[in-house]
Design a protein around this motif. Sequence first.
Motif, PDB file in Angstrom:
ATOM      1  N   CYS A 298      50.062  40.610  49.552  1.00 34.48           N
ATOM      2  CA  CYS A 298      50.429  41.462  48.424  1.00 34.48           C
ATOM      3  C   CYS A 298      49.241  42.306  47.969  1.00 34.48           C
ATOM      4  O   CYS A 298      48.089  41.882  48.071  1.00 34.48           O
ATOM      5  CB  CYS A 298      50.927  40.617  47.252  1.00 34.48           C
ATOM      6  N   LYS A 299      49.527  43.465  47.459  1.00 34.40           N
ATOM      7  CA  LYS A 299      48.493  44.381  47.003  1.00 34.40           C
ATOM      8  C   LYS A 299      47.799  43.825  45.766  1.00 34.40           C
ATOM      9  O   LYS A 299      48.433  43.292  44.855  1.00 34.40           O
ATOM     10  CB  LYS A 299      49.114  45.744  46.686  1.00 34.40           C
ATOM     11  N   GLU A 300      46.456  43.935  45.757  1.00 33.28           N
ATOM     12  CA  GLU A 300      45.694  43.514  44.573  1.00 33.28           C
ATOM     13  C   GLU A 300      45.923  44.515  43.448  1.00 33.28           C
ATOM     14  O   GLU A 300      45.616  45.700  43.591  1.00 33.28           O
ATOM     15  CB  GLU A 300      44.205  43.399  44.919  1.00 33.28           C
ATOM     16  N   GLU A 301      46.466  44.033  42.339  1.00 32.33           N
ATOM     17  CA  GLU A 301      46.901  44.927  41.273  1.00 32.33           C
ATOM     18  C   GLU A 301      46.187  44.732  39.947  1.00 32.33           C
ATOM     19  O   GLU A 301      46.157  45.636  39.121  1.00 32.33           O
ATOM     20  CB  GLU A 301      48.408  44.757  41.031  1.00 32.33           C
ATOM     21  N   GLU A 302      45.607  43.550  39.733  1.00 32.34           N
ATOM     22  CA  GLU A 302      45.075  43.301  38.401  1.00 32.34           C
ATOM     23  C   GLU A 302      43.771  42.520  38.439  1.00 32.34           C
ATOM     24  O   GLU A 302      43.469  41.810  39.391  1.00 32.34           O
ATOM     25  CB  GLU A 302      46.101  42.549  37.549  1.00 32.34           C
ATOM     26  N   LEU A 303      43.003  42.726  37.386  1.00 32.56           N
ATOM     27  CA  LEU A 303      41.726  42.029  37.220  1.00 32.56           C
ATOM     28  C   LEU A 303      41.944  40.891  36.237  1.00 32.56           C
ATOM     29  O   LEU A 303      42.411  41.108  35.110  1.00 32.56           O
ATOM     30  CB  LEU A 303      40.675  43.001  36.680  1.00 32.56           C
ATOM     31  N   VAL A 304      41.607  39.665  36.651  1.00 30.55           N
ATOM     32  CA  VAL A 304      41.848  38.511  35.800  1.00 30.55           C
ATOM     33  C   VAL A 304      40.612  37.629  35.762  1.00 30.55           C
ATOM     34  O   VAL A 304      39.747  37.695  36.639  1.00 30.55           O
ATOM     35  CB  VAL A 304      43.051  37.672  36.292  1.00 30.55           C
ATOM     36  N   THR A 305      40.546  36.794  34.761  1.00 28.99           N
ATOM     37  CA  THR A 305      39.527  35.747  34.674  1.00 28.99           C
ATOM     38  C   THR A 305      40.228  34.406  34.850  1.00 28.99           C
ATOM     39  O   THR A 305      41.226  34.118  34.183  1.00 28.99           O
ATOM     40  CB  THR A 305      38.797  35.796  33.325  1.00 28.99           C
ATOM     41  N   VAL A 306      39.701  33.610  35.790  1.00 26.19           N
ATOM     42  CA  VAL A 306      40.298  32.311  36.092  1.00 26.19           C
ATOM     43  C   VAL A 306      39.651  31.257  35.203  1.00 26.19           C
ATOM     44  O   VAL A 306      38.445  30.996  35.300  1.00 26.19           O
ATOM     45  CB  VAL A 306      40.112  31.941  37.573  1.00 26.19           C
ATOM     46  N   ALA A 307      40.462  30.666  34.335  1.00 29.38           N
ATOM     47  CA  ALA A 307      39.975  29.667  33.380  1.00 29.38           C
ATOM     48  C   ALA A 307      40.429  28.278  33.797  1.00 29.38           C
ATOM     49  O   ALA A 307      41.527  28.098  34.340  1.00 29.38           O
ATOM     50  CB  ALA A 307      40.486  29.978  31.981  1.00 29.38           C
ATOM     51  N   GLY A 308      39.575  27.297  33.522  1.00 28.07           N
ATOM     52  CA  GLY A 308      39.938  25.915  33.757  1.00 28.07           C
ATOM     53  C   GLY A 308      40.663  25.320  32.572  1.00 28.07           C
ATOM     54  O   GLY A 308      40.841  25.968  31.538  1.00 28.07           O
TER      55      GLY A 308
ATOM     56  N   ARG B 259      40.958  41.470  28.149  1.00 27.78           N
ATOM     57  CA  ARG B 259      40.881  40.572  29.305  1.00 27.78           C
ATOM     58  C   ARG B 259      42.219  39.860  29.513  1.00 27.78           C
ATOM     59  O   ARG B 259      42.974  39.630  28.567  1.00 27.78           O
ATOM     60  CB  ARG B 259      39.785  39.530  29.087  1.00 27.78           C
ATOM     61  N   LYS B 260      42.470  39.517  30.765  1.00 26.06           N
ATOM     62  CA  LYS B 260      43.626  38.692  31.085  1.00 26.06           C
ATOM     63  C   LYS B 260      43.136  37.384  31.676  1.00 26.06           C
ATOM     64  O   LYS B 260      42.382  37.369  32.643  1.00 26.06           O
ATOM     65  CB  LYS B 260      44.549  39.399  32.083  1.00 26.06           C
ATOM     66  N   TYR B 261      43.569  36.283  31.076  1.00 26.02           N
ATOM     67  CA  TYR B 261      43.195  34.956  31.554  1.00 26.02           C
ATOM     68  C   TYR B 261      44.368  34.340  32.308  1.00 26.02           C
ATOM     69  O   TYR B 261      45.509  34.370  31.836  1.00 26.02           O
ATOM     70  CB  TYR B 261      42.852  34.033  30.387  1.00 26.02           C
ATOM     71  N   ILE B 262      44.051  33.751  33.474  1.00 28.37           N
ATOM     72  CA  ILE B 262      45.021  32.867  34.121  1.00 28.37           C
ATOM     73  C   ILE B 262      44.382  31.479  34.141  1.00 28.37           C
ATOM     74  O   ILE B 262      43.219  31.331  34.519  1.00 28.37           O
ATOM     75  CB  ILE B 262      45.407  33.336  35.532  1.00 28.37           C
ATOM     76  N   SER B 263      45.108  30.489  33.702  1.00 26.19           N
ATOM     77  CA  SER B 263      44.565  29.132  33.628  1.00 26.19           C
ATOM     78  C   SER B 263      45.136  28.282  34.750  1.00 26.19           C
ATOM     79  O   SER B 263      46.328  28.376  35.078  1.00 26.19           O
ATOM     80  CB  SER B 263      44.895  28.493  32.276  1.00 26.19           C
ATOM     81  N   VAL B 264      44.262  27.463  35.335  1.00 28.01           N
ATOM     82  CA  VAL B 264      44.670  26.607  36.444  1.00 28.01           C
ATOM     83  C   VAL B 264      44.553  25.143  36.040  1.00 28.01           C
ATOM     84  O   VAL B 264      43.973  24.817  34.992  1.00 28.01           O
ATOM     85  CB  VAL B 264      43.831  26.893  37.705  1.00 28.01           C
TER      86      VAL B 264
ATOM     87  N   TYR C 212      32.362  32.797  43.210  1.00 24.70           N
ATOM     88  CA  TYR C 212      33.281  32.416  44.281  1.00 24.70           C
ATOM     89  C   TYR C 212      34.307  33.522  44.492  1.00 24.70           C
ATOM     90  O   TYR C 212      34.550  34.338  43.601  1.00 24.70           O
ATOM     91  CB  TYR C 212      34.031  31.124  43.927  1.00 24.70           C
ATOM     92  N   GLU C 213      34.915  33.513  45.680  1.00 25.72           N
ATOM     93  CA  GLU C 213      36.053  34.382  45.952  1.00 25.72           C
ATOM     94  C   GLU C 213      37.333  33.557  45.901  1.00 25.72           C
ATOM     95  O   GLU C 213      37.319  32.348  46.171  1.00 25.72           O
ATOM     96  CB  GLU C 213      35.919  35.031  47.333  1.00 25.72           C
TER      97      GLU C 213
ATOM     98  N   SER D 184      35.124  34.989  36.949  1.00 28.20           N
ATOM     99  CA  SER D 184      35.322  36.121  36.045  1.00 28.20           C
ATOM    100  C   SER D 184      35.682  37.362  36.856  1.00 28.20           C
ATOM    101  O   SER D 184      35.113  37.602  37.932  1.00 28.20           O
ATOM    102  CB  SER D 184      34.052  36.392  35.226  1.00 28.20           C
ATOM    103  N   ASP D 185      36.622  38.132  36.349  1.00 23.62           N
ATOM    104  CA  ASP D 185      36.971  39.433  36.939  1.00 23.62           C
ATOM    105  C   ASP D 185      37.341  39.335  38.414  1.00 23.62           C
ATOM    106  O   ASP D 185      36.759  40.004  39.272  1.00 23.62           O
ATOM    107  CB  ASP D 185      35.828  40.434  36.747  1.00 23.62           C
TER     108      ASP D 185
END
Length: 431
Positions: free
Chosen positions: A347-357, A315-320, A337-338, A368-369
């Motif tokens: 920009c082209k959608e390239e990766e699947l990520v999980t958005v973490a708080g 998994r790849k996490y991006i934290s906000v 949510y979207e 998620s995803d």
Amino acid sequence: MKLLGTMRIEEDTLYIGGVSTKELAKEYSTPLYVIDEQHVRNVCREYLRNFKVKENGNRVTYAGKAFLPLEMCKIINEEGLCLDVVSGGELYTAYKSGFPMEKVLFHGNNKTIEEIKMGISLGVGRFVADNFYELNTINEFAKKENKVVNVYIRITPGIEAHTHDYIKTGQIDSKFGFTLINDGVVNAVKEILKLENIKLMGLHAHIGSQIFDVDPFVDEVEVMFNIMNDVRSKLGIELPELDLGGGFGIYYTKEDKPKNPKVFCDAILNKAEEMSKKLEYPMPKLIIEPGRSIIGNAGTTLYTVGSIKEIPEVRKYISVDGGMTDNIRPSLYRADYECAIANKMNCKEEELVTVAGKCCESGDILISDAKLPKVESGDILAVATTGAYGYSMSSNYNKIPRPAVVMVKDGNSRVVCKRQSYEDLLASEII
């Protein structure tokens, strides 16, 4: 991410209300709630037009628990809606905004004595009573103020609305309202008739939230008319008003298939007309209580991406810089949510990520995803449809200040709720 309301893309950037989200993030910082004012007003007008408010004297009542800063009270009043509140705090907000108290409905299954006294003193238009304790308490304090208080009694009509267990309120096993078991409604009406300082104006029901099907609302109308007819046949009184609650579903993700307000309004009005003729019952004034469907799609939350963590082949996490403190619904309801990168909309959608708080909780996951363009630290993440129950359910968990709220319209922005400072966080603490 689906573009909603006045959203548009210009030079790779998301604009809302004619304002660049990059500029909003820069000027007001993030996290930031952005409210599309024109979208709010458009939906209000759509409800008023389709529910025949002018023609039939029906009422559209905004469910304030979804989002109720002072400015929202002002907008709702300007657009000609009534307002329902569920606490002393919401009632006080309406009062301080200058909202007409006679257009306020006061809900709640366990109003405190102080809340009841406040409602009576301020002159709310209707109390929605859930139980005998409340009825007797209202009568007691109304008598002391030499007032007669208008009341609806809330009914649990026993309708399964096919929604999340936590937001089903119309079935028999519910903390809300009087049930149909053992003549519960008739007995409640009998009790009210003994109370000299209460005037029964009608019945109220609410069958749930985020409902996409029309049929449950049609069933609700039939059930409630039959109850009113039962009261008439047993007690000889005809009730002049019927409040059918809200719960109209909106778009969050592509799995959702919401209907526009006209579809729900037409179905409710047509069924009411049918039942009135069938039972030879005088048509009551009808009330609906949309909340989420007015404010939900009008809200977008902006975040700044911070740390990025990739677990190879996992998994790849991006934290906000926000999370469950500004949107508890994903943790509470597993709400979906979207989102989009507001500064990379083309920009082209390239990766699947999980958005973490940023909260110190493993469950602080916003999305998620999510499929996004290549994400970098410093990017602005926009999460759509956060107008309902984002700010109103926000918290200071982990001592995190609440974000600001800005309204955008016609290329302009203005703050309607200022960002909390650390000093604000400690304002009520004593050492």
